[in-house]
Write a protein that holds these residues in place. Structure first.
Motif, PDB file in Angstrom:
ATOM      1  N   ILE A 158      41.812  34.244  51.228  1.00 57.20           N
ATOM      2  CA  ILE A 158      40.716  35.147  51.549  1.00 57.20           C
ATOM      3  C   ILE A 158      39.422  34.668  50.888  1.00 57.20           C
ATOM      4  CG2 ILE A 158      41.264  36.698  49.632  1.00 57.20           C
ATOM      5  CD1 ILE A 158      40.402  39.033  51.455  1.00 57.20           C
ATOM      6  N   SER A 159      38.303  34.820  51.576  1.00 62.16           N
ATOM      7  CA  SER A 159      37.015  34.339  51.067  1.00 62.16           C
ATOM      8  C   SER A 159      36.419  35.309  50.050  1.00 62.16           C
ATOM      9  CB  SER A 159      36.027  34.180  52.233  1.00 62.16           C
ATOM     10  OG  SER A 159      35.701  35.446  52.781  1.00 62.16           O
ATOM     11  N   ASP A 160      35.492  34.793  49.240  1.00 59.33           N
ATOM     12  CA  ASP A 160      34.767  35.651  48.288  1.00 59.33           C
ATOM     13  C   ASP A 160      34.009  36.741  49.027  1.00 59.33           C
ATOM     14  OD1 ASP A 160      35.689  34.133  46.181  1.00 59.33           O
ATOM     15  OD2 ASP A 160      33.871  32.911  46.037  1.00 59.33           O
ATOM     16  N   ARG A 161      33.496  36.413  50.183  1.00 59.53           N
ATOM     17  CA  ARG A 161      32.741  37.371  50.987  1.00 59.53           C
ATOM     18  C   ARG A 161      33.601  38.585  51.338  1.00 59.53           C
ATOM     19  NH1 ARG A 161      32.522  37.401  56.451  1.00 59.53           N
ATOM     20  NH2 ARG A 161      33.612  35.408  56.487  1.00 59.53           N
ATOM     21  N   LEU A 162      34.826  38.347  51.766  1.00 54.15           N
ATOM     22  CA  LEU A 162      35.719  39.450  52.107  1.00 54.15           C
ATOM     23  C   LEU A 162      36.219  40.189  50.872  1.00 54.15           C
ATOM     24  CD1 LEU A 162      37.819  38.015  55.078  1.00 54.15           C
ATOM     25  CD2 LEU A 162      35.839  39.543  55.158  1.00 54.15           C
ATOM     26  N   LEU A 163      36.358  39.476  49.763  1.00 57.62           N
ATOM     27  CA  LEU A 163      36.761  40.138  48.519  1.00 57.62           C
ATOM     28  C   LEU A 163      35.706  41.137  48.069  1.00 57.62           C
ATOM     29  CD1 LEU A 163      38.361  37.200  46.505  1.00 57.62           C
ATOM     30  CD2 LEU A 163      39.541  39.192  47.467  1.00 57.62           C
ATOM     31  N   VAL A 164      34.445  40.788  48.243  1.00 56.07           N
ATOM     32  CA  VAL A 164      33.376  41.734  47.890  1.00 56.07           C
ATOM     33  C   VAL A 164      33.417  42.940  48.823  1.00 56.07           C
ATOM     34  CG1 VAL A 164      30.878  42.072  47.730  1.00 56.07           C
ATOM     35  CG2 VAL A 164      31.913  39.990  46.827  1.00 56.07           C
ATOM     36  N   CYS A 165      33.651  42.701  50.106  1.00 54.41           N
ATOM     37  CA  CYS A 165      33.815  43.823  51.042  1.00 54.41           C
ATOM     38  C   CYS A 165      34.932  44.751  50.557  1.00 54.41           C
ATOM     39  CB  CYS A 165      34.134  43.318  52.442  1.00 54.41           C
ATOM     40  SG  CYS A 165      32.776  42.485  53.291  1.00 54.41           S
ATOM     41  N   ALA A 166      36.038  44.161  50.155  1.00 54.98           N
ATOM     42  CA  ALA A 166      37.185  44.953  49.691  1.00 54.98           C
ATOM     43  C   ALA A 166      36.828  45.780  48.463  1.00 54.98           C
ATOM     44  CB  ALA A 166      38.364  44.028  49.387  1.00 54.98           C
ATOM     45  N   SER A 167      35.966  45.249  47.605  1.00 54.86           N
ATOM     46  CA  SER A 167      35.595  45.960  46.377  1.00 54.86           C
ATOM     47  C   SER A 167      34.798  47.226  46.657  1.00 54.86           C
ATOM     48  CB  SER A 167      34.796  45.038  45.451  1.00 54.86           C
ATOM     49  OG  SER A 167      33.482  44.823  45.947  1.00 54.86           O
ATOM     50  N   PHE A 168      34.229  47.338  47.860  1.00 52.00           N
ATOM     51  CA  PHE A 168      33.453  48.519  48.233  1.00 52.00           C
ATOM     52  C   PHE A 168      34.311  49.597  48.902  1.00 52.00           C
ATOM     53  CE2 PHE A 168      28.704  47.165  48.527  1.00 52.00           C
ATOM     54  CZ  PHE A 168      28.779  46.667  47.237  1.00 52.00           C
ATOM     55  N   VAL A 169      35.591  49.310  49.134  1.00 50.87           N
ATOM     56  CA  VAL A 169      36.482  50.274  49.767  1.00 50.87           C
ATOM     57  C   VAL A 169      37.067  51.187  48.697  1.00 50.87           C
ATOM     58  CG1 VAL A 169      38.619  50.563  51.087  1.00 50.87           C
ATOM     59  CG2 VAL A 169      37.031  48.698  51.648  1.00 50.87           C
ATOM     60  N   GLU A 170      36.987  52.481  48.924  1.00 50.69           N
ATOM     61  CA  GLU A 170      37.522  53.442  47.967  1.00 50.69           C
ATOM     62  C   GLU A 170      39.050  53.434  48.003  1.00 50.69           C
ATOM     63  OE1 GLU A 170      35.762  57.249  48.637  1.00 50.69           O
ATOM     64  OE2 GLU A 170      33.712  56.464  48.542  1.00 50.69           O
ATOM     65  N   ARG A 171      39.644  53.463  46.824  1.00 53.02           N
ATOM     66  CA  ARG A 171      41.099  53.381  46.709  1.00 53.02           C
ATOM     67  C   ARG A 171      41.754  54.566  47.419  1.00 53.02           C
ATOM     68  NH1 ARG A 171      44.607  50.312  43.860  1.00 53.02           N
ATOM     69  NH2 ARG A 171      42.817  49.155  43.041  1.00 53.02           N
ATOM     70  N   GLY A 172      42.820  54.264  48.153  1.00 53.36           N
ATOM     71  CA  GLY A 172      43.548  55.298  48.863  1.00 53.36           C
ATOM     72  C   GLY A 172      43.048  55.556  50.270  1.00 53.36           C
TER      73      GLY A 172
END
Length: 230
Positions: free
Chosen positions: A5-19
């Protein structure tokens, strides 16, 4: 087995609220949804794409990483053909025109129950303006460098009544100005340099106003990212 997975998508994932139940629109290879599930961020994911080939690729990858049971797969143009029972929609790797088309085709997204995570590849000022004029607020935005390119990722929610962005803020949002990373400073410089080049060759009143506003911003020491400017 490591997920590529790219850094770009990892940052997107970091903005998703858990659950959250997540709709990954334009899922491509499915790596974002797979990461969200294997890391425990999302409880389930809807993966959709407008083309069959990437959707089949996402299904194969989901099976490979053991999360196919927590994913649903849809051939869909935007969100028009998927269930509406999600909390977070992620659109990554698209241009502003495509994202605007997706939002215009789904007016029901104008609800505070939905969070949007958007990573725009082109015409980002156009997207910020559209969001602002439509009643969405950019709650958070960060800049990152992935390879040779600078991107931003924004977290957006429908908040009718919030003040609209100024012309300069459409190029560099207030949320982005709160960032302290070197990438935010580099993105600011890239935007300003681009505006200088554009206005040097032709008269464009809007871009001139944006440039003046952003240059004035550099004099304001209350903006955290300025600490990173050379």
């Amino acid at each position: 087995m490591k997920l590529p997975i790219s850094d770009r998508l990892l940052v997107c994932a970091s903005f998703v609220e858990r659950g959250s139940r997540v709709a990954d629109i334009g899922c491509d290879h499915g790596y974002l949804s797979i990461h969200l599930l294997t890391s425990g961020i999302a409880r389930s994911c809807i993966a959709s794409d407008v083309k069959e080939a990437p959707l089949h690729s996402a299904l194969r990858n989901a099976r490979k990483f053991g999360v196919a049971g927590k994913m649903e797969f849809f051939l869909s143009d935007g969100v028009c053909g998927i269930p509406r029972d999600f909390e977070c929609m992620v659109c990554a790797g698209m241009g502003a025109d495509t994202m605007i088309h997706i939002l215009e085709s789904a007016p029901w997204l104008k609800s505070e129950q939905y969070t949007l995570v958007l990573q725009c590849q082109s015409k980002t000022p156009l997207l910020r303006r559209y969001l602002s004029e439509g009643g969405w607020q950019i709650e958070a935005e960060t800049a990152l460098r992935d390879g040779r390119f600078l991107y931003t990722v924004m977290k957006v929610r429908y908040r009718p009544g919030v003040p609209k962005l100024t012309v300069g803020q459409c190029y560099f949002s207030p949320a982005l100005a709160k960032e302290t990373s070197p990438d935010a400073a580099a993105y600011y410089k890239w935007v300003v340099d681009g505006l200088k080049i554009a206005t040097a060759h032709q008269s464009d009143e809007e871009k001139l106003r944006a440039l003046k506003e952003l240059e004035a911003l550099a004099q304001n020491e209350t903006f955290s990212f300025m600490e990173e400017l050379p």
